[in-house]
Structure formats: C-alpha cells, structure tokens
Write an enzyme that holds these catalytic residues in place. Structure first.
Site: not given
Ligand code: F6P
Length: 425
Positions: A11, A164, A210, A253, A337
């Site tokens: 990400g 990862g 995160d 996160g 909300r």
């Molecule tokens: O690891 C970063 C992150 O933004 C996490 O907070 C989130 O769970 C994930 O990536 C979302 O991934 P994607 O952009 O592939 O939906």
C-alpha cells in the site's frame, strides 16, 4: 561503481517519494548509479524485456543517456557541478509529468538522476508506482526478477514498504546465491555475470500508514495519515456539535490500533476500539454506553467514537462501525452517523515529518547498502527516540508477526507490551 535500485511496494504511503528522492540523491553523492523499479516487485519481475521497440527512440536510448550523462563519465564530484542536468530517463519520458508515462511502457527498471526526483518530497503516494505482487511470491517470479536485476547490472536494492514487502526482500536476498546459480546453469546469465553478482545487498525502509512495524517508533506515512484523521475529526466535530449528534469513525490500520488510538487522543474521542486492547467487559456495549452517557450528563453536546478497521471484542468477534451506530441509536437515543474515512487517510501531501523522516532514513539506507557484506544481515532503517536506527530486518518482521499472533491467541497484554515495551496494565 555500485548500482542501486529503489522500489516501493504494498500500500502506498505519504513520504514514499521522499524516500526515493533521498536514496537517489544520497547514492549519487556517494558515487553510485541510481535506478528506480516501477510498480514494486511486479516491475522487478517484468524488467525491461518488452522494451525498446515499443518506446519512442528519443526516450529509450538508454546507453545514449548514460554516455552523455555527467555521471557516466565522471565521478560524483563532477556530477555535483552539473546538478542542473537530469541524468536519468524520467524527465525525458515524453509526458513530462509522470514516471509511468507512455515512453516507459514495457520498461520497469529505469535509470534516474538528480533532476528526475527534484521536488518529489512534497508529492503524495508513490510516483514510481506500487503493487501487491503475487508473482514475486513464487520462486519462478523471483528467478526472473534476479535475472532482470543482473541484466541491468544492479548490485543493491532499497525496498520501501510494509512488513510483507520487507519479508519479500529478505527472502529474495537469502535465496540469491541459489537464484544466481540456477540462472547461470540455465544460460540466462553468463558465468561472468554470476560471479560479479554473487551477492545482493538489500535494505528496507518502512512505508506504511499503519505504524504496525516493530522495532521502529514510526513508519513513513503514519504521521500524515494521523494528521488527516485529526482534520476529519475537526470537520466532523463542528457538524456533530451543531446537531448534538454522535459520529462513529472507522479508520484504517489493519491489525494495528495506532491510528485509531492516537487520533482518539488527538481529537478527543469519547470511546476508541483497537485490536490490541478490546473492551474488558463481557458486554462492551454496556461499557461504551455508560461512558458516553456520563459524558453527555456532564454537558457534552457531541459524541465521537473511533473504530479501528481491525477492531474486535475480546472473543475476536469483529466490531463494526454500523453496529456501534445501532447501539448508540437504540440504547442512548443518539442521532448517530457513520463516517468511513477510507483512502482519504492514505493519499495526499506528506506532512513535514513524512518528508524529514524519509530523507534522513534514505541517507542511512544508502550507507547501509554501501557497508553491507555477505555476512551482515539485511537491515531495516527505523527511528527510535528520534534517532535514525538500523535493525536486522528479520528481527523486526518476526516481532511484528508475534503481535499479530498474540492478538489471534487473545493474549492482549502480550500484544500491547510487544507494541510498546513500556506498556503497563
Ligand atoms: O496497510 C495500509 C492499508 O491502508 C491498511 O490500513 C488497509 O487495511 C489496507 O492498506 C487497504 O488496502 P487496499 O488499499 O488494498 O484496499
């Protein structure tokens, strides 16, 4: 002259461009040649094989660029005198604005120079692209990646990504001698190339919003994401106050509650749900309602509850923002909300610290690559009490995985103390 390639993986996070900029500039100043790998590990596997024919001639004349560049013929000092000139290919990519432009089609490992990364520290996301590569997880994929690196004469790579991505880097390095031997046996590289590339130097920088990596206080991009959430809370605050409403905010996160916890503290939330510390009470609904009721009784007109996306109760049943909203509506009669902040937390311009941290860490990363020997571990560049650090990459990954395991085992005290060794009940 060492050839260093930098890639971003997993990400995206604010500050990744500053990492690339810092590594490219520091490496050039140390007399190295610099490359970027587009699209993360995916680009490493794709390499430049589709290259030349599909690319306009003005941009694909790689050798030509090399020979005319101040770096190719001179040393680092002579390059410094020519800082005005781009040494690499990104600036010449034909679109003039993005390194993924059309003239780089089919070419993933790209020579870059000083000017190519000028001003990158203020840009969000990652300009060289990123991916969550499936093919690099296979042995065949890594074999092709190794062959592509060797063909480009690259000796060292800097990877900026989450746990990862950094695990992938370490696996690649550990496997490297086997990959090189196999490529030589298959005739995909010459014996001379095999000899010249007997070892691969790798360094990791942690780019993740995160802040979930152990052995470092902060990951690159986390401060910006936190800032973004705080802004969102401020915006929501005024409308919540006006209507005397409750808002449930879901924040990112993954398995880590850092963003939720710190946003809650910085934004004055009434209740926070994080994966590492689920509510104690058998009925968290009662616990939350009691707390919010008390806040309302002492005169609060608005209610903010923050739910980390990985939150769950102590039995590991997920806690969802929509359900929290229903509880607040039904039990306390609050007009409630839900706001899911989603990817607005991840994109956009880096805050000052997400420019400073990657800049300092990039310098350290280049030092680590230059000093690496076959006997030293791959390092991860971190930060501890405001000092840039170098820690064995696999130790950090192992400890990070231990936290996730502790959560799965419902050993929440262990999860908390692994996240923060100072943690006390
Ligand atoms: O690891 C970063 C992150 O933004 C996490 O907070 C989130 O769970 C994930 O990536 C979302 O991934 P994607 O952009 O592939 O939906």
């Amino acid at each position: 002259k060492m050839r260093i390639a930098v890639l971003t993986s997993g990400g995206d996070s604010a500050g990744m461009n500053a990492v690339v900029r810092s590594i490219v500039k520091s490496a050039i100043l140390k007399g190295c040649e610099t490359y970027v790998v587009r699209e993360g590990y995916e680009g490493l596997v794709r390499g430049n094989s589709e290259a030349v024919s599909s690319v306009p001639t003005s941009s694909n004349a790689k050798e030509h660029h090399r020979s005319e560049s101040p770096l190719a013929s001179g040393d680092a000092d002579s390059f410094v005198h020519n800082l005005r000139f781009g040494d690499g290919e990104l600036l010449r990519d034909g679109t003039g604005d993005h390194p993924g432009g059309r003239s780089l089609k089919g070419r993933y490992i790209v020579r870059v120079g000083w000017d190519d990364v000028r001003g990158w520290f203020s840009q969000g996301g990652t300009l060289i692209g990123t991916a969550r590569s499936v093919v690099f997880r296979t042995y065949e994929g890594r074999l092709t990646a190794a062959s592509n690196l060797i063909k480009e004469g690259i000796d060292a790579i800097a990877v900026c990504g989450g746990d990862g991505s950094l695990t992938g880097a370490d696996v690649f390095r550990a496997e490297w001698p086997k990959l090189v031997a196999e490529l030589a046996t298959q005739g995909r590289i010459t014996p001379e190339q095999a000899k010249a590339h007997a070892h691969l130097r790798i360094v990791g920088l942690v780019g993740s919003i995160d802040n979930d990596m152990s052995m470092t206080d902060l990951t690159i991009g986390a401060p910006t994401a936190l800032h973004r959430i705080c802004e969102a809370i401020d915006n929501i605050d005024s409308t919540a106050f006006s209507h005397s409403r409750a808002f449930v905010l879901e924040v990112m996160g993954r398995h880590c509650g850092w963003l939720a916890l710190l946003a809650g503290v910085s934004g004055g939330a009434d209740f926070i749900f994080i994966p590492e510390r689920p509510p104690e009470a058998d009925s968290w609904e009662d616990e939350m309602c009691k707390m919010i009721q008390r806040h309302r009784e002492i005169g609060k007109r608005k209610t903010i509850v923050i739910v980390a996306e990985g939150a769950h109760d102590k039995h590991l049943n997920p806690i969802r923002a929509e359900y929290v909203k229903d509880v607040l509506t039904e039990r306390l009669g609050l007009d409630t909300r839900v706001t899911t902040l989603g990817h607005t937390q991840r994109g956009g311009r880096p805050c000052a610290y997400d420019r400073l941290l990657p800049t300092l860490q990039g310098v350290e990363a280049v030092e680590a690559l230059l000093e690496a020997t076959p006997d030293t571990p791959s390092y991860m560049i971190g930060v501890a009490e405001n000092k840039i650090t170098r820690v064995p990459l696999m130790d950090a990954v192992r400890m990070t995985n231990e936290v996730t395991q502790a959560i799965k085992d419902k050993d929440f005290d262990k999860a908390m103390s692994l996240r923060d060794p100072e943690f006390r009940e």
